[in-house]
Design a protein around this motif. Structure first.
Motif, short mmCIF file in Angstrom:
data_model
loop_
_atom_site.label_atom_id
_atom_site.label_comp_id
_atom_site.label_asym_id
_atom_site.label_seq_id
_atom_site.Cartn_x
_atom_site.Cartn_y
_atom_site.Cartn_z
N ARG A 63 27.92 21.07 -12.30
CA ARG A 63 27.90 20.05 -13.34
C ARG A 63 29.19 19.24 -13.32
NH1 ARG A 63 25.75 18.52 -18.15
NH2 ARG A 63 27.20 17.87 -19.78
N LEU A 64 30.32 19.93 -13.15
CA LEU A 64 31.59 19.22 -13.09
C LEU A 64 31.64 18.28 -11.88
CD1 LEU A 64 34.08 22.09 -14.02
CD2 LEU A 64 33.17 20.30 -15.51
N TYR A 65 31.05 18.72 -10.76
CA TYR A 65 31.02 17.89 -9.55
C TYR A 65 30.21 16.62 -9.80
CZ TYR A 65 30.27 16.68 -4.64
OH TYR A 65 30.22 16.03 -3.44
N VAL A 66 29.05 16.78 -10.46
CA VAL A 66 28.22 15.62 -10.77
C VAL A 66 28.95 14.68 -11.72
CG1 VAL A 66 26.07 14.88 -11.87
CG2 VAL A 66 26.06 16.83 -10.32
N LYS A 67 29.64 15.23 -12.72
CA LYS A 67 30.39 14.39 -13.64
C LYS A 67 31.52 13.66 -12.93
CE LYS A 67 28.24 15.00 -17.50
NZ LYS A 67 27.56 13.85 -18.16
N LEU A 69 31.43 12.65 -9.77
CA LEU A 69 30.78 11.54 -9.07
C LEU A 69 30.43 10.42 -10.04
CD1 LEU A 69 28.39 13.43 -6.62
CD2 LEU A 69 30.64 12.46 -6.14
N ASP A 70 30.04 10.79 -11.25
CA ASP A 70 29.72 9.78 -12.26
C ASP A 70 30.95 8.95 -12.61
OD1 ASP A 70 28.11 8.40 -14.04
OD2 ASP A 70 28.53 9.76 -15.69
N LEU A 71 32.10 9.61 -12.70
CA LEU A 71 33.34 8.88 -12.97
C LEU A 71 33.70 7.93 -11.83
CD1 LEU A 71 35.57 11.71 -14.49
CD2 LEU A 71 34.59 9.76 -15.70
N LEU A 72 33.32 8.28 -10.61
CA LEU A 72 33.58 7.42 -9.46
C LEU A 72 32.61 6.26 -9.36
CD1 LEU A 72 34.39 10.06 -6.70
CD2 LEU A 72 36.00 8.65 -7.97
N GLY A 73 31.59 6.26 -10.21
CA GLY A 73 30.61 5.17 -10.18
C GLY A 73 29.45 5.39 -9.23
N VAL A 74 29.26 6.63 -8.77
CA VAL A 74 28.13 6.93 -7.89
C VAL A 74 26.86 7.01 -8.73
CG1 VAL A 74 27.13 8.60 -6.29
CG2 VAL A 74 29.59 8.13 -6.24
N GLN A 75 25.91 6.13 -8.45
CA GLN A 75 24.63 6.12 -9.17
C GLN A 75 23.51 6.53 -8.23
OE1 GLN A 75 24.02 2.22 -10.79
NE2 GLN A 75 25.61 2.42 -12.33
N LEU A 76 22.47 7.10 -8.81
CA LEU A 76 21.31 7.49 -8.02
C LEU A 76 20.59 6.24 -7.53
CD1 LEU A 76 19.78 10.35 -10.21
CD2 LEU A 76 21.25 10.57 -8.21
N HIS A 77 20.14 6.28 -6.27
CA HIS A 77 19.36 5.18 -5.73
C HIS A 77 18.00 5.14 -6.43
CE1 HIS A 77 22.38 4.24 -2.93
NE2 HIS A 77 22.08 5.12 -1.99
N ALA A 78 17.60 3.96 -6.83
CA ALA A 78 16.30 3.80 -7.48
C ALA A 78 15.19 3.86 -6.45
CB ALA A 78 16.26 2.46 -8.23
N PRO A 79 13.96 4.13 -6.89
CA PRO A 79 12.84 4.13 -5.93
C PRO A 79 12.55 2.74 -5.40
CG PRO A 79 12.03 4.34 -8.17
CD PRO A 79 13.52 4.44 -8.26
N ALA A 80 11.94 2.68 -4.23
CA ALA A 80 11.50 1.41 -3.65
C ALA A 80 9.98 1.40 -3.62
CB ALA A 80 12.06 1.23 -2.23
N ALA A 81 9.42 0.22 -3.82
CA ALA A 81 7.97 0.08 -3.90
C ALA A 81 7.39 -0.30 -2.54
CB ALA A 81 7.59 -0.97 -4.94
N ALA A 82 6.29 0.34 -2.18
CA ALA A 82 5.57 -0.05 -0.97
C ALA A 82 4.92 -1.41 -1.16
CB ALA A 82 4.52 1.00 -0.63
N THR A 83 4.85 -2.19 -0.10
CA THR A 83 4.22 -3.51 -0.16
C THR A 83 3.18 -3.61 0.95
OG1 THR A 83 5.94 -4.47 1.27
CG2 THR A 83 6.27 -4.61 -1.13
N THR A 84 2.25 -4.51 0.77
CA THR A 84 1.20 -4.74 1.75
C THR A 84 0.60 -6.12 1.53
OG1 THR A 84 -0.79 -3.82 2.74
CG2 THR A 84 -0.65 -3.76 0.35
N ALA A 432 12.84 8.06 -5.58
CA ALA A 432 14.16 7.96 -6.20
C ALA A 432 15.06 9.08 -5.68
CB ALA A 432 14.04 8.03 -7.72
N GLU A 433 16.33 8.79 -5.57
CA GLU A 433 17.28 9.78 -5.06
C GLU A 433 17.43 10.91 -6.07
OE1 GLU A 433 21.60 9.56 -2.85
OE2 GLU A 433 21.34 8.46 -4.72
N THR A 434 17.52 12.14 -5.57
CA THR A 434 17.71 13.31 -6.42
C THR A 434 19.20 13.60 -6.61
OG1 THR A 434 17.64 14.84 -4.55
CG2 THR A 434 15.53 14.26 -5.58
N ILE A 435 19.49 14.48 -7.56
CA ILE A 435 20.87 14.87 -7.80
C ILE A 435 21.46 15.55 -6.56
CG2 ILE A 435 22.35 16.42 -9.13
CD1 ILE A 435 21.59 14.04 -10.72
#
Length: 649
Positions: A63-67, A69-84, A432-435
């Motif tokens: 938990r401290l490690y994740v916090k 990373l949060d202080l460093l501004g590391v955000q989870l990558h959002a999901p991307a949508a498939a297109t066709t 979406a990127e996981t923890i």
């Protein structure tokens, strides 16, 4: 990685044994320590609960490690949508334009096990009415001859030269341009163009874009190569335009004679036509596996720094397009710009940061300086001002990666539309990127700090700039190119067909994706480093194998399973020994193919395996080999594997 110590390394049995030792010291008269004793049962119950508490305590470093990373501004990558690309087909030709609204939904069929996967169109589609206006025939070195006036007469009109030659063409002129339109050409032909296989006629259909001829997608050819009455359905490219050819202005389509494929024959005589009609029967529109949210009000500003507003829906899809937030003013709505960081902005700059994965909108903070004053890193929304987002999209994920024609249900009603389907695989859907993934990425982000210096920096920043790509590889540029050059090889997240096949054109990233990555890295590369962003080199491979089936095996099914296994193993996106894509430069050995096929249920013996180098574009094959070498910048591409099943021994 440094080993993280356990804050309490005792486990269940350690706690029970420790309690029993204390019993002997404090209560010597308690001598029954068996599990049947009620007191021991209580001890074990407390030990079990203490073991759970210790487990949670040991999770504190994570938990401290994740916090951190949060202080460093590391955000989870959002999901991307498939297109066709969706083909919207009309029930019949209409005298007026048919409009398919923006946001029209189409989905896969819902089953007992799987929910429907819904796609939305990303643009409005207008299907214009079109008709035949001109018809010209041209020999390879001759002037075009008008065939329009003779249509419908008793005389049959030859399509090409009496003895067709490569380059002969039939020019079909529509009354106007029909970009992104499904055009039906209704031929009444006689069986005269003998000598060709009606399933693979040596014909190419093209459309004039004002500068060049571009290939049309042939959805169906019911004429067998212009040899019988039927319809040819063509999807005209986006650049189709009305132009003047041979003194005639029209929206031109060309049917050109070309070299037949290997193993197929050429025309021995020209096809002839009695009549020809042309009309619009549908259109093509882009669609994405995402839902559009319109005009959402986030809340009312409190007029203080560092405000955060949550979206009603999420996570947001990362489609590469910047989003805007609007703040109400006395004269209307003011648009605030999305930025990656508040650093460098002043107290009058209307900027916001968006956390797409969490669905949060961050307004600029204020930081107290050493002299006690407050410094704002962006403007503050006025007190009481309403805040809204005009439009954003949610959804995405790998469930949107579908094979051709998997989308077949039109949700809602659109007048005169009878059918909808995806003409190409839907691809580009990324979860979406996981923890856990962010914890692995954190040290890389800390090392690069948005600067591309090492090869790993280039790859990490490219993946962050375009989440829709599956793989990226950074290599030095060739010696013949610019000095200090860097080449970035990009592999898109192509979706496979039902049998595991990939289309070669789906493995070439779009120009917009390449430009996005290049633009992102252009600001982060060292001065003097020259960057080239392009697809990798693909080396086609064809496997020809003979298998001996077990006596009770279904030979036809076994053949399908063997071909599918080959396509999945020799896959640049999901293949290879590990299943995360064929490694760059890794050779293909016939021995590995032997082992792959021998492991299939129903295979008694792998009798023979041959590897052929194949050109994915021309289809030409080389000599059989047992090992196919790949260069450091090459990936393997499966091309027309062939498996023959022999009778049981």
């Amino acid at each position: 990685m440094l080993p993280a110590p356990h804050l309490d390394d005792r486990r269940f049995q350690d706690l029970v044994d420790d309690a029993k030792r204390r019993i002997a010291h404090h209560c010597p008269e308690w001598t029954d320590h068996n599990v049947s004793d009620p007191g021991v049962t209580l001890i074990e119950s407390f030990a079990f609960m203490m073991d759970e508490i210790s487990y949670r305590l040991n999770r504190v470093p994570d938990r401290l490690y994740v916090k951190f990373l949060d202080l460093l501004g590391v955000q989870l990558h959002a999901p991307a949508a498939a297109t066709t690309e969706l083909v919207v087909k009309l029930s019949a030709a209409r005298p007026e334009a048919v409009v398919v609204p923006l946001g029209t939904e189409a989905a896969t069929r819902r089953t007992d096990d799987d929910a429907a996967v819904v796609f939305q169109t990303t643009a409005e589609l207008s299907i214009p009415p079109r008709k035949l206006a001109y018809l010209l025939a041209a020999a390879v070195d001759g002037e075009p001859i008008d065939r329009f006036e003779q249509l419908g007469s008793a005389a049959e009109q030859p399509v090409f030269s009496p003895q067709p030659a490569e380059g002969d063409s039939l020019l079909i002129g529509l009354d106007d341009a029909a970009a992104n339109t499904l055009i039906a050409l209704r031929f009444d032909c006689s069986v005269r163009g003998v000598g060709v296989d009606p399933r693979r006629p040596p014909l190419v259909w093209e459309a004039w874009t004002g500068k060049s001829w571009r290939a049309c997608a042939v959805e169906d050819d019911g004429t067998g190569g212009l040899n019988k009455a039927g319809d040819v359905l063509l999807v005209l490219p986006a650049g189709h335009t009305a132009s003047v050819l041979s003194g005639v202005r029209a929206g031109w389509i060309r049917c050109r004679v070309t070299v037949p494929e290997e193993g197929f024959s050429f025309y021995s005589a020209s096809p002839v036509i009695r009549s020809l009609e042309a009309f619009s029967i549908g259109g093509v529109v882009r669609a994405a596996h995402a839902e559009t949210v319109q005009e959402e009000t986030l809340g009312i500003s409190e007029g203080v720094p560092g405000q955060v507003f949550a979206l009603a829906h999420g996570p947001m899809v990362d489609d590469g397009l910047p989003l805007s937030v609007e703040v109400a003013t006395g004269s209307g709505w003011q648009r605030w710009q999305e930025v990656d960081s508040f650093a460098g902005f002043g107290d009058s700059d209307p900027v916001v940061m968006l956390d797409r994965s969490a669905g949060l909108v961050h307004f600029p903070p204020a930081v107290r300086e050493a002299d006690g004053s407050l410094r704002q890193f962006g403007a503050l929304p006025p007190l009481g001002a309403a805040i809204r987002i005009p439009e954003y999209r949610v959804g995405g994920g790998p469930s949107g990666n579908l094979s051709t024609r998997a989308i077949s249900v039109l949700r809602g009603s659109v007048p005169f539309v009878s059918e909808v389907y995806n003409r190409r695989p839907a691809q580009g859907g990324i979860a979406a990127e996981t923890i856990a993934e962010a914890m692995q990425r954190g040290p890389l982000a800390l090392r690069s700090r948005d600067r591309a210096v090492t090869a790993e920096d280039y790859e990490e920043l490219a993946l962050a700039a375009a989440p829709s790509i599956a793989r990226v590889r950074c290599v030095p540029a060739a010696a013949t190119e610019a000095q200090h050059g860097v080449r970035l090889l990009v592999v898109p997240a192509a979706a496979a067909e039902a049998d595991g096949r990939l289309r070669f054109e789906d493995l070439v990233p779009s120009e917009s994706v390449l430009q996005t990555i290049a633009g992102e890295l252009e600001e982060r590369r060292p001065i003097g480093a020259r960057l080239v962003v392009e697809p990798p080199l693909y080396k086609g491979v064809t496997v020809v194998a003979k298998l001996i089936a077990k006596p009770a095996a279904d030979r036809e099914r076994l053949e399908d399973q063997a071909v599918e296994a080959l396509y999945q193993f020799l896959d640049p996106v999901r293949g290879g020994p590990v299943g995360n894509g064929w490694p760059f430069g890794r050779p293909v050995h016939a021995g590995e193919v032997y082992a792959l096929l021998q492991a299939l249920p129903g295979v008694e013996l792998v009798d023979d395996v041959l590897l052929f180098a194949a050109d994915p574009i021309s289809g030409e094959r080389g000599d059989p080999v047992q090992k196919m070498a790949l260069g450091s910048q090459e990936l393997v591409f499966s091309f027309e594997h062939r498996v023959r099943i022999g009778a049981p021994l």
